[in-house]
Structure formats: C-alpha cells, structure tokens
Design a protein around this motif. Sequence first.
Motif, mmCIF file in Angstrom:
data_model
loop_
_atom_site.group_PDB
_atom_site.id
_atom_site.type_symbol
_atom_site.label_atom_id
_atom_site.label_comp_id
_atom_site.label_asym_id
_atom_site.label_seq_id
_atom_site.Cartn_x
_atom_site.Cartn_y
_atom_site.Cartn_z
ATOM 1 N N ARG A 189 0.814 -1.213 0.000
ATOM 2 C CA ARG A 189 0.000 0.000 0.000
ATOM 3 C C ARG A 189 0.851 1.269 0.000
ATOM 4 N NH1 ARG A 189 -4.302 1.896 1.607
ATOM 5 N NH2 ARG A 189 -5.115 -0.016 2.467
ATOM 6 N N LEU A 193 1.135 4.317 -2.876
ATOM 7 C CA LEU A 193 0.871 5.743 -2.773
ATOM 8 C C LEU A 193 2.127 6.588 -2.753
ATOM 9 C CD1 LEU A 193 -2.154 5.652 -0.433
ATOM 10 C CD2 LEU A 193 -2.040 6.614 -2.719
ATOM 11 N N PHE A 196 -0.906 8.683 -9.025
ATOM 12 C CA PHE A 196 -2.258 9.113 -8.685
ATOM 13 C C PHE A 196 -2.670 10.307 -9.527
ATOM 14 C CE2 PHE A 196 -5.626 10.324 -5.635
ATOM 15 C CZ PHE A 196 -6.248 9.100 -5.585
ATOM 16 N N TYR A 218 -0.066 14.645 -2.632
ATOM 17 C CA TYR A 218 -0.741 13.671 -1.788
ATOM 18 C C TYR A 218 -0.319 13.772 -0.338
ATOM 19 C CZ TYR A 218 -3.143 9.841 0.025
ATOM 20 O OH TYR A 218 -3.989 9.126 0.781
ATOM 21 N N ARG A 241 -9.758 11.529 -9.185
ATOM 22 C CA ARG A 241 -8.400 12.075 -8.972
ATOM 23 C C ARG A 241 -8.414 13.598 -8.953
ATOM 24 N NH1 ARG A 241 -6.622 7.670 -11.957
ATOM 25 N NH2 ARG A 241 -6.784 8.758 -13.950
ATOM 26 N N VAL A 277 -6.251 2.591 -3.245
ATOM 27 C CA VAL A 277 -6.139 4.047 -3.208
ATOM 28 C C VAL A 277 -7.414 4.666 -2.621
ATOM 29 C CG1 VAL A 277 -7.038 4.558 -5.534
ATOM 30 C CG2 VAL A 277 -5.293 6.012 -4.533
ATOM 31 N N THR A 287 -7.259 4.525 1.108
ATOM 32 C CA THR A 287 -6.319 5.489 1.676
ATOM 33 C C THR A 287 -6.907 6.897 1.681
ATOM 34 O OG1 THR A 287 -4.549 4.115 0.835
ATOM 35 C CG2 THR A 287 -3.958 6.332 1.530
ATOM 36 N N THR A 288 -7.545 7.272 0.575
ATOM 37 C CA THR A 288 -8.127 8.615 0.544
ATOM 38 C C THR A 288 -9.318 8.707 1.510
ATOM 39 O OG1 THR A 288 -9.349 7.943 -1.433
ATOM 40 C CG2 THR A 288 -7.350 9.249 -1.775
#
Length: 474
Positions: A8, A12, A24, A31, A344, A393, A396-397
């Motif tokens: 992971r 990222l 990304f 990020y 995105r 992703v 994570t966001t």
Amino acid sequence: MYPLKPSRRQFLLGTSAAAAAAAFGMPGNAYAATGSGGTSLPPDQEIAADVRTEFLHAWNGYKQFAWGHDQVMPLSGTYSEFFVSGHPIGLSIIEALDTLYVMGLDDELALGVDWIKNNLNFEIDGDFHVFEFIIRVLGGLEAGYLATGDPELLRLSVQAGDLVLPAFTKSPTGMPYQYVNLATGALSGNTPPIAEIGTNILEFGLLSQLTGDPKYYQAAKTAYKAVVERRSSLDLLASYLNIETGAWADSTDQAPNPPVDSFYEYLWGGWAMFRDQDCLDWYRMFTAAFKKYLVEDYNGYTWFKQVDFTTGELVSRDQSELAAFYGEVLAHGGDVALGESYYRTWANVASQYPVLPEEIDYTTLAALSKGNQLRPEYLNAAFDLYVQLRSDVYKTTSYDYFQNMKTYNRTPHGYTIINDVTTRPMVQGDLFPAYSFAENFKYLWLIFSNTPRYDYKTGYLSTEGKILRGLRRA
Ligand code: DMJ
C-alpha cells in the motif's frame, strides 16, 4: 475482509513521493499534504471500530441535545428542524436507521424504531420539500424497513409515499411541484431544478416493489420522461423547468453539479435497480453528450464545464463539491477511466483543502464558497469506486477524509459543519446535518468493516446513502 496489501505504502508513496503522486495523477507532493503522512494504514477492523466510535460520538450528541428533533446543533447544545420550523419529525433518527443496523448497533436501532412508532406524525400544517422528503424520509423509512422487517416502517413508508404522490399526479406535466402541505395537501413551487424532478425513481420504484402497486414507479417515470423530452438538439438539458407550462426557466447545463446532479445519478439507478431500459438509454445518451460538450481537461485534471444547452457555448468553469460523487456513477456506467480521473481531480483538490470548500473556480482552485456542510460526496465516490474496483487508493483517501473529519469537524458533543475551510484554525459552524447519519459514517464503515450485514456484490445505495438493496438480516 479485504486486507491491505503490504505494498500500500509503495502504491501511494512509492520510492519517492513524486513517483506516487504521478501514479495518482497529482503534481509533486500533493498527496503528502492530505495528512496521510506517508504511513501505512491501521488494520481495517481497527479503522472500522474507530468509525463506529466516532459515529456514536455524533449519535450521543444528538441523543443528548436533540432527541426527536430533526438535527442537532452540537456547539450550542440545541437543535433545529429541517422541514418546517417548530415541527420536528425526528429526521436524524429516520436518516440513521440503516446505518445503525449495518454497524450492529441494535439497541440504538430499537430505540430509534420505538421513537418513530410512538411519535412520528405527518399531520403537519406546513410545506414540506417534496424532493428532500422523498430522499430522506421515504428512503429512510424504506431502508429501516428492509433492515428490521418491522411492518410499521412499511406502513409509514406507504403513508409517506402517498403524501407526496399528488405533487406528481396533480401536476399538468407529471413533473412534481416542489412543496406539499402534509396536512392540507396544498401544492406549491412550480419551477424546480431537474434533480428535484428526477430523483425519486429509486424510492418510488422500491415502494412499488414493496406494495405491488405500480403507481409510484409510474409517477417517477412520467416525470423523468417529461424532462428528457425537453432536451436540446445537442442532447443537453438546462437546469430549471416550469412544471405547469413545461418551459425551461434557464439555459445552462451544469451537470453533474447541483441542482441537477442526482437527476443523472438516478438514471443509472433506474437501470441498476429495476433494469429499466429507458433509464439506461437516457443515461447513455446524456453521458455521450457530456463527453462531447461538458468534459474537459484543464491543467491536467478532468472537469465538467457549464455550457448553454442549445449551443454548447461555454458559460462558466465552476465546480461544486457536491459533484464529487459523479466519478462512481461514471464507473458504474462503464466509463471507469473517466470516473477514476474525475475522482483524482477531487483528490487533488483535497490535497490542497483538507476539508473541501463547497464550490471552486477550477481554473485557479480558488474557493468560491468557503464553507463545508459536512459533505459526503467525495467519500461517496471513494466508497463506490472501492467496491467496484477494489483499489486500495480509495481506502487510503477515505482514511484521510476520516482523519480530517476528526481534526476539523469534531466537537465535544459530536461533529459539525465548517463555515470557512480556508482559515487556520478553520471556523466551525453549529450543525450536524441529518444526512451525515445516513452517509459519511456509513460509507466509512462499509469500506473498512466488511460487515456481513451488507451484500457488497448486489448492494445499491440511494443519493442519500440509504441502502435500498443488499441489506442482509442478522
Ligand atoms: C444529500 O442530501 C444527498 O447526498 C443529496 O443527493 C445531495 N446532497 C446532500 C449531502 O450533501
């Protein structure tokens, strides 16, 4: 359980922040600025437990200061009513029912259902907003019924549906009036935006399924058809229609921004939930027109510009935070790359504003409206994209969104809106919107809990986060 892969962090942050940012689609260190700090996430179940704890923090604030009222104001320890001043309908309870269920908070759910059975009374001499009543109250009661099987919730769903149905059936065009007085039945408001005309086929369609009476679905479909028939030769729609004359009141197509946003969301929904071929055809027709006239690449990101619906000429380049959900709809419709690209876009905005402003000028990313009403749309997109694509992703966001909520929206008695996201500290307002019981915490919970009470394969949520399909009884 969808364990996070050891890679992971690499995904990222990679070997360098720049490489990950590029992966990304973001410039430089964008990020890292979101607050993820570059660390791996805690285990899913730990995050899920934290989400539930924080949901309870908000719920307990509501119970302490506003129980039975529509919305809690957690800073002042007071409350406000959403529909009609002085006339509560316990909106937060209705909005929370299926969230309480999927979180396994069965005692709280029982308390909520009890309150509804003993207190909910629609005999109110006041104008109720038809669109909001359908997505919040009808949808909430239906989801509560699906979660509990309690026949009283079905009875109340039918009552709610019958109260607003005349807004459609008594309209000369079949497109609904905006307001109905629940006690007298008086109808008013003849120029709604098209989201208010089209955002009902899921709740009405489900009511037809539950009762076996097609009249609700037919009313929703008639209203949809009346709008679609008024499209321009470019297959574009403007925003406001006079439902008595059938004439447009403006000329700007501003999809997928409000006040037209969920009109398009529910076209996909009409297909996904009911396999309605017209809805699918209309969805595809409008999406093709969006790609031709609205979608543009600006500064390396995907945006939807506003155009004249008859000429396609540029009107403006603004974007509402409420449009951020749209990436998941695009992906559902088969435009996965475009949907992910639009997500995105918003992740990049989130890298600059840890709480998104309500509206931005996308040529500069300047905030045009600096508040944030505890909005769930960006998270809504992450949830749906995660379930569809299983890309980490989106976890994570979402985790970042949750951490930012805790940092900026948390108060001693719950969570609250932000009046200005551009100052430090941010300026908090005094309201926990009822939809946050239906949406923000639910999306987070579903992403991280892998609860057996929700079928991730068949589940379908309304624009208000109500689980209209896929609830599994305990
Ligand atoms: C909710 O009521 C629903 O998500 C609706 O579709 C639009 N906006 C609010 C939350 O921001």
